[in-house]
Design an enzyme around this catalytic site. Structure first.
Site, PDB file in Angstrom:
ATOM      1  N   MET A  28     -52.031  43.245  14.423  1.00  0.00           N
ATOM      2  CA  MET A  28     -53.267  43.858  13.924  1.00  0.00           C
ATOM      3  C   MET A  28     -54.464  43.256  14.665  1.00  0.00           C
ATOM      4  SD  MET A  28     -52.653  44.799   9.980  1.00  0.00           S
ATOM      5  CE  MET A  28     -52.930  43.217   9.256  1.00  0.00           C
ATOM      6  N   GLY A  29     -54.196  42.698  15.849  1.00  0.00           N
ATOM      7  CA  GLY A  29     -55.291  42.154  16.655  1.00  0.00           C
ATOM      8  C   GLY A  29     -55.755  40.803  16.159  1.00  0.00           C
ATOM      9  N   ALA A  30     -57.002  40.412  16.557  1.00  0.00           N
ATOM     10  CA  ALA A  30     -57.514  39.060  16.325  1.00  0.00           C
ATOM     11  C   ALA A  30     -56.454  38.069  16.801  1.00  0.00           C
ATOM     12  CB  ALA A  30     -57.893  38.842  14.858  1.00  0.00           C
ATOM     13  N   HIS A  87     -49.461  34.909  18.515  1.00  0.00           N
ATOM     14  CA  HIS A  87     -49.136  36.239  19.067  1.00  0.00           C
ATOM     15  C   HIS A  87     -48.718  36.107  20.539  1.00  0.00           C
ATOM     16  CE1 HIS A  87     -52.182  37.544  15.914  1.00  0.00           C
ATOM     17  NE2 HIS A  87     -51.118  38.248  15.593  1.00  0.00           N
ATOM     18  N   GLN A 147     -51.658  48.959   4.381  1.00  0.00           N
ATOM     19  CA  GLN A 147     -50.985  47.745   3.907  1.00  0.00           C
ATOM     20  C   GLN A 147     -51.930  46.774   3.204  1.00  0.00           C
ATOM     21  OE1 GLN A 147     -49.727  46.563   8.047  1.00  0.00           O
ATOM     22  NE2 GLN A 147     -50.057  44.499   7.258  1.00  0.00           N
ATOM     23  N   GLY A 207     -43.200  37.111  13.968  1.00  0.00           N
ATOM     24  CA  GLY A 207     -43.454  35.690  13.743  1.00  0.00           C
ATOM     25  C   GLY A 207     -42.901  35.235  12.394  1.00  0.00           C
ATOM     26  N   ASP A 220     -44.768  35.104   8.790  1.00  0.00           N
ATOM     27  CA  ASP A 220     -44.663  36.135   7.745  1.00  0.00           C
ATOM     28  C   ASP A 220     -43.181  36.276   7.373  1.00  0.00           C
ATOM     29  OD1 ASP A 220     -47.464  37.087   7.609  1.00  0.00           O
ATOM     30  OD2 ASP A 220     -47.109  37.501   9.710  1.00  0.00           O
ATOM     31  N   SER A 277     -53.208  31.821  12.316  1.00  0.00           N
ATOM     32  CA  SER A 277     -53.307  33.106  11.616  1.00  0.00           C
ATOM     33  C   SER A 277     -54.628  33.752  12.002  1.00  0.00           C
ATOM     34  CB  SER A 277     -53.283  32.857  10.101  1.00  0.00           C
ATOM     35  OG  SER A 277     -53.810  33.971   9.420  1.00  0.00           O
ATOM     36  N   ARG A 327     -56.462  35.253  10.097  1.00  0.00           N
ATOM     37  CA  ARG A 327     -57.416  35.036   9.006  1.00  0.00           C
ATOM     38  C   ARG A 327     -58.141  33.692   9.110  1.00  0.00           C
ATOM     39  NH1 ARG A 327     -53.889  38.576   6.125  1.00  0.00           N
ATOM     40  NH2 ARG A 327     -55.127  40.083   4.974  1.00  0.00           N
TER      41      ARG A 327
HETATM   42  O1  PAF Z   1     -47.940  41.189  10.766  1.00  0.00           O
HETATM   43  C1  PAF Z   1     -48.764  42.061  11.089  1.00  0.00           C
HETATM   44  O2  PAF Z   1     -49.677  41.815  11.889  1.00  0.00           O
HETATM   45  C2  PAF Z   1     -48.640  43.447  10.489  1.00  0.00           C
HETATM   46  O3  PAF Z   1     -48.176  43.389   9.179  1.00  0.00           O
HETATM   47  C3  PAF Z   1     -47.802  44.424  11.336  1.00  0.00           C
HETATM   48  C4  PAF Z   1     -46.349  43.981  11.412  1.00  0.00           C
HETATM   49  C5  PAF Z   1     -48.381  44.533  12.730  1.00  0.00           C
HETATM   50  C6  PAF Z   1     -47.830  45.811  10.687  1.00  0.00           C
HETATM   51  O4  PAF Z   1     -49.122  46.297  10.586  1.00  0.00           O
END
Ligand code: PAF
Length: 283
Positions: free
Chosen positions: A30-32, A37, A61, A149, A152, A189, A191
């Site tokens: 989801m970027g950032a 990543h 989500q 990762g 999660d 993260s 966040r």
């Molecule tokens: O972990 C995330 O960043 C998101 O939940 C994912 C797997 C990209 C789905 O939107």
């Protein structure tokens, strides 16, 4: 790196690569982006000739609309990081491209027990949103390898179940990569950028509480151990959603440990507005 915004263009390009016998690795995000990543991109690049990363902040989500509005967006920096990381393709669709039929969720994914505990319990609907978007992304990319990762932990299990449930026309291998941590132990993260300076200092308590569980784990009743770990969070100003000990293979909550089964400690807690999650394999 090539940037695609339209599924059709992505499809065409990936089909050509497949015809040339190239293996495709996929890192959904989801970027950032942060080093966590990038380590997934690196793992993918080692085993696949083509690495695709997607950046899409998936509205379905987020059980809390404010969390969606405040989700960090750092596209220019993300693109620069991806260009320097060996990523071949960035897929960055719009909301309409991903949800041409609107944001209602027509399908229900039967996640069973996994959706009733921990993140599933505290973020109702969250995993249905994750499943719908990952299902769509997997159909668009059709990768050989998917990279997720361990940070999660429950999401990894949910996506593994999803891949079984949807039976795509191609077999996908799921690769779960270790959590990357800051020098003080805080799990990386997206966040974390929302933490203010004093919150950032306290945030390490979530790692400390999990480490406390790992270091003091003994056969028998686990309730005092969990309570003491929770106290570490509370002392540092966290509001705990949960701190639990569960079977590492199925996330069934464990109250009394037989000294044998593989365990994972999992936690989710708020520091003011920011909700952090983390986990640690214990034995
Ligand atoms: O972990 C995330 O960043 C998101 O939940 C994912 C797997 C990209 C789905 O939107």
């Amino acid at each position: 790196m090539i940037l695609f915004k339209k599924t059709e263009d992505l499809h065409k390009w990936l089909d050509d690569q497949r015809k040339k016998g190239k293996k495709i690795g996929f890192v959904p995000t989801m970027g950032a982006l942060h080093e966590g990543h990038l380590s997934l991109i690196e793992s993918s690049s080692k085993s696949n000739q083509v690495t695709v990363c997607s950046i899409f902040v998936n509205p379905t989500q987020f059980n809390d609309p404010k969390d969606y509005e405040r989700y960090p967006v750092t596209i220019e920096k993300d693109i620069e990081l991806l260009e320097n990381s060996g990523c071949d393709v960035l897929f960055m669709p719009s909301v309409v491209e991903m949800y041409p039929e609107g944001l209602g969720l027509p399908l229900h994914y039967d996640l069973g027990y996994l959706e009733t505990i921990l993140e599933g319990k505290f973020r109702p609907g969250h995993f249905q949103g994750v499943c719908v978007v990952v299902h769509k992304l997997l159909e668009k990319v059709l990768p050989d390898n998917l990279y997720l990762g361990q940070k999660d932990y429950q999401q990894c299990m949910v996506i593994t179940k999803l891949v079984d449930l949807i039976g795509l026309k191609k077999k996908i291998i799921i690769n779960i990569c270790p959590t990357l941590r800051e020098p003080d132990g805080l799990a990386m993260s997206s966040r974390n950028v929302r933490l203010k300076e004093d919150e950032r200092k306290k945030a390490v308590a979530i790692f400390q509480s999990l480490s406390f569980i790992r270091d003091n784990l003994e056969k028998g009743d686990l309730s005092d151990l969990k309570q003491n770990a929770n106290n570490i969070l509370a002392k540092n100003g966290f509001r705990t959603d949960y701190i639990e000990i569960a079977g590492a293979n199925n996330l069934s909550l464990v109250k009394e440990w037989d000294g044998k089964i593989k365990l994972v400690a999992v936690a989710a807690a708020f520091l003011n507005e920011v909700r952090l999650i983390d986990n640690m394999l214990l034995n």
